[in-house]
Scaffold this motif. Structure first.
Motif, PDB file in Angstrom:
ATOM      1  N   LEU A  71       0.839  -1.191   0.000  1.00 42.28           N
ATOM      2  CA  LEU A  71       0.000   0.000   0.000  1.00 42.28           C
ATOM      3  C   LEU A  71       0.875   1.242   0.000  1.00 42.28           C
ATOM      4  CD1 LEU A  71      -2.917   1.108   0.197  1.00 42.28           C
ATOM      5  CD2 LEU A  71      -2.647   1.048   2.687  1.00 42.28           C
ATOM      6  N   VAL A  72       0.725   2.080  -1.009  1.00 43.61           N
ATOM      7  CA  VAL A  72       1.568   3.276  -1.101  1.00 43.61           C
ATOM      8  C   VAL A  72       0.807   4.579  -0.956  1.00 43.61           C
ATOM      9  CG1 VAL A  72       3.414   2.179  -2.433  1.00 43.61           C
ATOM     10  CG2 VAL A  72       1.532   3.268  -3.638  1.00 43.61           C
ATOM     11  N   LEU A  98      -6.305   0.452   7.921  1.00 44.25           N
ATOM     12  CA  LEU A  98      -5.311   0.847   6.915  1.00 44.25           C
ATOM     13  C   LEU A  98      -3.892   0.586   7.418  1.00 44.25           C
ATOM     14  CD1 LEU A  98      -6.910   4.202   5.739  1.00 44.25           C
ATOM     15  CD2 LEU A  98      -6.550   2.186   4.293  1.00 44.25           C
ATOM     16  N   SER A  99      -3.655   0.872   8.688  1.00 45.13           N
ATOM     17  CA  SER A  99      -2.338   0.659   9.268  1.00 45.13           C
ATOM     18  C   SER A  99      -1.930  -0.805   9.213  1.00 45.13           C
ATOM     19  CB  SER A  99      -2.320   1.160  10.716  1.00 45.13           C
ATOM     20  OG  SER A  99      -1.078   0.897  11.321  1.00 45.13           O
ATOM     21  N   GLU A 100      -2.866  -1.701   9.502  1.00 46.18           N
ATOM     22  CA  GLU A 100      -2.563  -3.138   9.453  1.00 46.18           C
ATOM     23  C   GLU A 100      -2.102  -3.534   8.051  1.00 46.18           C
ATOM     24  OE1 GLU A 100      -3.106  -7.371  10.969  1.00 46.18           O
ATOM     25  OE2 GLU A 100      -3.342  -5.515  12.084  1.00 46.18           O
ATOM     26  N   GLY A 106       5.253  -3.230   5.185  1.00 43.71           N
ATOM     27  CA  GLY A 106       6.307  -2.349   5.673  1.00 43.71           C
ATOM     28  C   GLY A 106       6.279  -0.970   5.027  1.00 43.71           C
ATOM     29  N   THR A 107       5.079  -0.459   4.717  1.00 46.12           N
ATOM     30  CA  THR A 107       4.986   0.853   4.087  1.00 46.12           C
ATOM     31  C   THR A 107       4.377   1.878   5.043  1.00 46.12           C
ATOM     32  OG1 THR A 107       2.790   0.409   3.147  1.00 46.12           O
ATOM     33  CG2 THR A 107       4.713  -0.142   1.785  1.00 46.12           C
ATOM     34  N   ASN A 118      -9.388  21.378  -1.727  1.00 47.55           N
ATOM     35  CA  ASN A 118      -8.437  21.271  -0.627  1.00 47.55           C
ATOM     36  C   ASN A 118      -8.044  19.814  -0.434  1.00 47.55           C
ATOM     37  OD1 ASN A 118      -6.902  21.693   1.666  1.00 47.55           O
ATOM     38  ND2 ASN A 118      -8.595  22.422   2.925  1.00 47.55           N
ATOM     39  N   VAL A 119      -6.763  19.525  -0.576  1.00 48.22           N
ATOM     40  CA  VAL A 119      -6.249  18.176  -0.332  1.00 48.22           C
ATOM     41  C   VAL A 119      -5.145  18.280   0.701  1.00 48.22           C
ATOM     42  CG1 VAL A 119      -5.110  16.152  -1.335  1.00 48.22           C
ATOM     43  CG2 VAL A 119      -6.782  17.435  -2.695  1.00 48.22           C
ATOM     44  N   ARG A 120      -5.311  17.557   1.789  1.00 44.95           N
ATOM     45  CA  ARG A 120      -4.286  17.494   2.831  1.00 44.95           C
ATOM     46  C   ARG A 120      -3.635  16.129   2.727  1.00 44.95           C
ATOM     47  NH1 ARG A 120      -6.936  18.081   8.139  1.00 44.95           N
ATOM     48  NH2 ARG A 120      -7.021  20.259   7.541  1.00 44.95           N
ATOM     49  N   THR A 121      -2.322  16.105   2.582  1.00 41.42           N
ATOM     50  CA  THR A 121      -1.588  14.845   2.487  1.00 41.42           C
ATOM     51  C   THR A 121      -0.838  14.613   3.789  1.00 41.42           C
ATOM     52  OG1 THR A 121      -1.333  15.133   0.102  1.00 41.42           O
ATOM     53  CG2 THR A 121       0.107  13.530   1.162  1.00 41.42           C
ATOM     54  N   VAL A 122      -1.114  13.466   4.404  1.00 33.81           N
ATOM     55  CA  VAL A 122      -0.429  13.078   5.638  1.00 33.81           C
ATOM     56  C   VAL A 122      -0.006  11.623   5.512  1.00 33.81           C
ATOM     57  CG1 VAL A 122      -1.624  14.718   7.125  1.00 33.81           C
ATOM     58  CG2 VAL A 122      -2.586  12.464   6.796  1.00 33.81           C
ATOM     59  N   ARG A 123       0.982  11.243   6.250  1.00 29.04           N
ATOM     60  CA  ARG A 123       1.435   9.848   6.274  1.00 29.04           C
ATOM     61  C   ARG A 123       0.606   9.060   7.278  1.00 29.04           C
ATOM     62  NH1 ARG A 123       4.210   7.946   2.079  1.00 29.04           N
ATOM     63  NH2 ARG A 123       5.322   9.695   1.189  1.00 29.04           N
ATOM     64  N   MET A 124       0.473   7.781   7.017  1.00 32.37           N
ATOM     65  CA  MET A 124      -0.260   6.899   7.925  1.00 32.37           C
ATOM     66  C   MET A 124       0.293   7.026   9.338  1.00 32.37           C
ATOM     67  SD  MET A 124      -2.711   4.571   7.812  1.00 32.37           S
ATOM     68  CE  MET A 124      -3.300   5.134   9.381  1.00 32.37           C
TER      69      MET A 124
END
Length: 138
Positions: A71-72, A98-100, A106-107, A118-124
């Motif tokens: 998952l990227v 999603l985290s699982e 390992g992503t 409006n798009v907010r990009t955050v990491r898991m």
């Protein structure tokens, strides 16, 4: 696939939403390292607690097809006519689901949280720091 394409896939999924109680259609699109995209939409139930979120539906579809990592990126969209214009983010349950999937490969996928214009990009890892996962059980 561009972010715009992934967001469009999430919006297209939201069209299939079954949300007669909330009137809040949500779409999710998961992008995997191999370029494949899996989508999901929210499915409500008269017994509210049995409702399924778009992200959970998409993860279940992917896992049912044997996808166990890679998952990227994820795009999550809500309705254009609700809320204060803030981007929608995955709920707590969806963050865990999603985290699982991400941990299995390992992503640390980018999560595109979308509102009109409006798009907010955050990491898991930012949405769910110190996540509980498969390694926690060893």
């Amino acid at each position: 696939m561009t972010d715009t394409d992934l967001i469009a896939a999430a919006r297209a999924a939201a069209v299939q939403s079954y949300s007669p109680y909330s009137g809040y259609p949500v779409g999710a699109a998961l992008l995997f390292a191999d370029g494949s995209v899996v989508t999901g939409t929210n499915i409500e139930n008269a017994s509210y607690g049995l409702a399924l979120c778009a992200e959970t539906v998409a993860v279940a579809k992917a896992m049912a097809d044997g996808v166990r990592g890679g998952l990227v990126k994820v795009a999550v969209t809500g309705p254009d006519d609700k809320g204060a214009g803030d981007p929608i983010t995955p709920c707590g349950r969806c963050r865990q689901v999603l985290s699982e999937l991400a941990q299995l490969g390992g992503t640390d996928p980018a999560i595109l949280c979308v509102a009109p214009g409006n798009v907010r990009t955050v990491r898991m890892s930012e949405l769910l720091p110190h996540a509980f996962g498969p390694a926690s059980l060893k």
